[in-house]
Scaffold this active site. Structure first.
Site, short mmCIF file in Angstrom:
data_model
loop_
_atom_site.label_atom_id
_atom_site.label_comp_id
_atom_site.label_asym_id
_atom_site.label_seq_id
_atom_site.Cartn_x
_atom_site.Cartn_y
_atom_site.Cartn_z
N ARG A 284 0.84 -1.20 0.00
CA ARG A 284 0.00 0.00 0.00
C ARG A 284 0.88 1.25 0.00
O ARG A 284 1.28 1.77 1.04
CB ARG A 284 -0.92 -0.03 1.21
CG ARG A 284 -2.06 -1.03 1.12
CD ARG A 284 -3.07 -0.65 0.05
NE ARG A 284 -3.71 0.61 0.34
CZ ARG A 284 -4.86 0.74 1.00
NH1 ARG A 284 -5.49 -0.35 1.43
NH2 ARG A 284 -5.38 1.93 1.22
N HIS B 120 -15.18 -0.36 -4.20
CA HIS B 120 -15.38 -0.43 -2.76
C HIS B 120 -16.66 0.31 -2.37
O HIS B 120 -16.88 1.46 -2.77
CB HIS B 120 -14.20 0.21 -2.02
CG HIS B 120 -12.88 -0.44 -2.30
ND1 HIS B 120 -12.18 -0.22 -3.47
CD2 HIS B 120 -12.14 -1.32 -1.57
CE1 HIS B 120 -11.07 -0.93 -3.45
NE2 HIS B 120 -11.01 -1.60 -2.33
N LYS C 182 -12.27 -7.25 -8.31
CA LYS C 182 -12.29 -7.13 -6.86
C LYS C 182 -13.46 -6.23 -6.45
O LYS C 182 -13.55 -5.09 -6.89
CB LYS C 182 -10.99 -6.55 -6.32
CG LYS C 182 -11.03 -6.31 -4.81
CD LYS C 182 -9.79 -5.60 -4.29
CE LYS C 182 -9.97 -5.27 -2.80
NZ LYS C 182 -8.84 -4.48 -2.28
N LYS D 74 -30.22 -19.49 21.39
CA LYS D 74 -30.53 -20.88 21.76
C LYS D 74 -32.03 -21.15 21.85
O LYS D 74 -32.49 -22.23 21.47
CB LYS D 74 -29.85 -21.24 23.08
CG LYS D 74 -28.33 -21.29 22.98
CD LYS D 74 -27.71 -21.70 24.30
CE LYS D 74 -26.19 -21.73 24.20
NZ LYS D 74 -25.56 -22.21 25.44
N ASP E 14 -25.37 -28.74 25.99
CA ASP E 14 -25.04 -27.97 27.19
C ASP E 14 -25.44 -28.74 28.45
O ASP E 14 -24.74 -28.73 29.47
CB ASP E 14 -25.77 -26.62 27.20
CG ASP E 14 -25.17 -25.62 26.24
OD1 ASP E 14 -23.99 -25.76 25.89
OD2 ASP E 14 -25.90 -24.69 25.82
#
Length: 484
Positions: free
Chosen positions: A19, A107, A134, A268, A306
């Site tokens: 970069r 982007h 990309k 859950k 669990d």
């Protein structure tokens, strides 16, 4: 930069992105010559402008001149933004080396567009002359990522989707050298990609498992399950899945290769309704922590490990503290206080009741405590009342809430003063391994049980459901000891 390139090579990287826009001072020809002179890996040269999320604020023509110079000096890849790609492609058409590839990038830092918009964007980038497409977007929800996977599958080009990129045919995936140096949210380290997620072995036939929750960043489950898969030679990967809406997630990720999930806070209880079939024990508890997709028809099956994981761990330490060789459970007849009325609280309350314990539920919201207490034939207290509660000798208390979990490690569900009345103290939280709750309980003379033991035992149960194979328990325990 050169030092980090060397570290990336040593860590197992195939390519390094340079970069240039992050250099405080930059002399193009001199610095590029220095970088290229002894490069141990292929380079992607990027010189990102501010208007596309980078650091460069100078003249765009000068910036593109630098990228052309990088190509001429031997860059393997150059990344240029879609906005300026047609101009850049025209300028290099007569000079482009045979082994050079142009990445054209787009982007979106606000959202992930629809499939139609993404498809049109891929077409525009291809038409601009890209060798590699990309696209980077902001994923507000995990369902957004599915559209990116679908785009890769449909176009077979280089959209980057981290861990599962190779599964769907992506060209490459990004990693960082060190945690805390991410250029975008969610980037894993190269060590994690290679050693935790075994990305070299992820391919189109790889089965996907994962932990569904919010938060999930703290979870050690990927380390444990991926280690077990690797030791058994199973072509599968286990990933963290940050989920807001469980129903939406399961509808979007409904392909057969998404073969099973661990389910944690806060999903859950919702998982019971989302599954096509629920094991009777899990249905009685009212919480599912394991979801399996049945290969024959794609139906979702719900289980709860669990229950056994926590209760068996508490039984073992309780048995050791008693001078009693009876085959009866050491919980039988004892007072068992559960803090929390969520999925894990229901599992422990149900398990304690099944073992013959007398159950008390403590919860911030008294109404929820009463609901669970009614289900298991126990009593209910608010947390404020629990502070002044004086149980009988030999009582057990178990925290099933997230209080004290990293990063809020100074929090505790009950004061040290209140803990002196209990002989066995359990905490479902395992990050950190020794919570304030457990530390103060031990200082008060109690025998303590870490949430890690419950974590190990419930994971062993999940592995059996995931694979139907013998459990590499030694590998699982060694992994937990290493990471704890």
């Amino acid at each position: 930069m050169l030092d980090d390139v060397g570290r990336a090579k040593a860590s197992g990287a195939d390519v390094v992105e340079i970069r240039l826009d992050h250099l405080a001072a930059f002399s193009p020809r001199r610095d590029l010559e220095l970088l290229f002179r002894a490069r141990p890996l292929p380079f992607i040269i990027t010189y990102r402008p501010k208007w596309e999320g980078g650091e460069y604020e100078g003249d765009d023509d000068e910036r593109l001149d630098v990228l052309r110079l990088a190509m001429e000096m031997g860059a393997d890849y150059v990344d240029v933004e879609l906005k300026v790609a047609p101009e850049f492609v025209d300028s290099i058409s007569e000079k482009k080396p045979d082994n050079f590839k142009l990445i054209v990038s787009s982007h979106n830092y606000e959202s992930t567009p629809s499939m139609e918009v993404l498809g049109n964007l891929v077409a525009r980038i291809q038409a601009a002359g890209a060798d590699i497409v990309k696209i980077a977007t902001f994923a507000a929800d995990i369902s957004d990522v599915a559209r990116m996977f679908q785009t890769i599958v449909h176009h077979q080009r280089g959209v980057i989707s981290r861990i599962l990129c190779p599964k769907f045919g992506g060209y490459l995936t990004f990693a960082i050298l060190d945690g805390g140096k991410e250029s975008a949210p969610g980037q894993p380290t190269i060590t994690d990609l290679l050693n935790v997620y075994n990305i070299r072995n992820v391919g189109c036939d790889t089965k996907i498992y994962g932990i569904i929750g919010k938060p999930v960043g703290h979870s050690k489950s990927p380390l444990l399950h991926n280690g077990a898969f690797r030791s058994a030679g199973i072509n599968a990967v286990y990933v963290p899945l940050l989920v807001d809406d469980l129903t939406d997630f399961l509808n979007v990720y409904s392909a057969p290769d998404f073969a099973g999930f661990s389910c944690t806070i806060p999903h859950k209880e919702a998982a019971v309704k989302c599954c096509d079939e629920v094991d009777p024990i899990a249905k009685s508890i009212g919480a599912v922590n394991t979801i399996i997709r049945r290969p024959s028809d794609g139906k979702l099956l719900g289980y709860n490990t669990d229950y056994i994981g926590a209760i068996s761990a508490i039984e073992d330490v309780s048995r050791a503290s008693l001078e009693n060789s009876s085959n009866a459970s050491p919980l039988s007849g004892r007072l068992f206080v559960v803090i929390g009325a969520g999925g894990a609280g229901k599992a422990l309350a149900y398990g304690a009741k099944e073992k013959g314990a007398r159950v008390v539920i403590g919860n911030r919201t008294l109404d929820r405590a009463r609901e669970l207490a009614a289900l298991v034939g126990g009593d209910a207290l608010s947390l404020a009342e629990l502070e002044n509660y004086h149980p009988e000798e030999g009582a057990i208390i178990a925290n099933t809430t997230s209080i004290g979990m990293h990063p809020a490690i100074d929090d505790t569900p009950l004061s040290k003063k209140a803990l002196k009345n209990y002989s066995v103290v359990f905490d479902a939280v395992y990050t950190p391994r020794v919570t304030r709750f457990l530390r103060e309980a031990k200082e008060s003379g109690a025998t303590v049980v870490s949430g890690l033991e419950m974590f190990i035992r419930q994971a062993i149960g999940q592995y059996k459901f995931f694979t139907g194979l013998p459990v590499p328990e030694e590998v699982i325990r060694e992994t937990v000891e290493r990471i704890a």
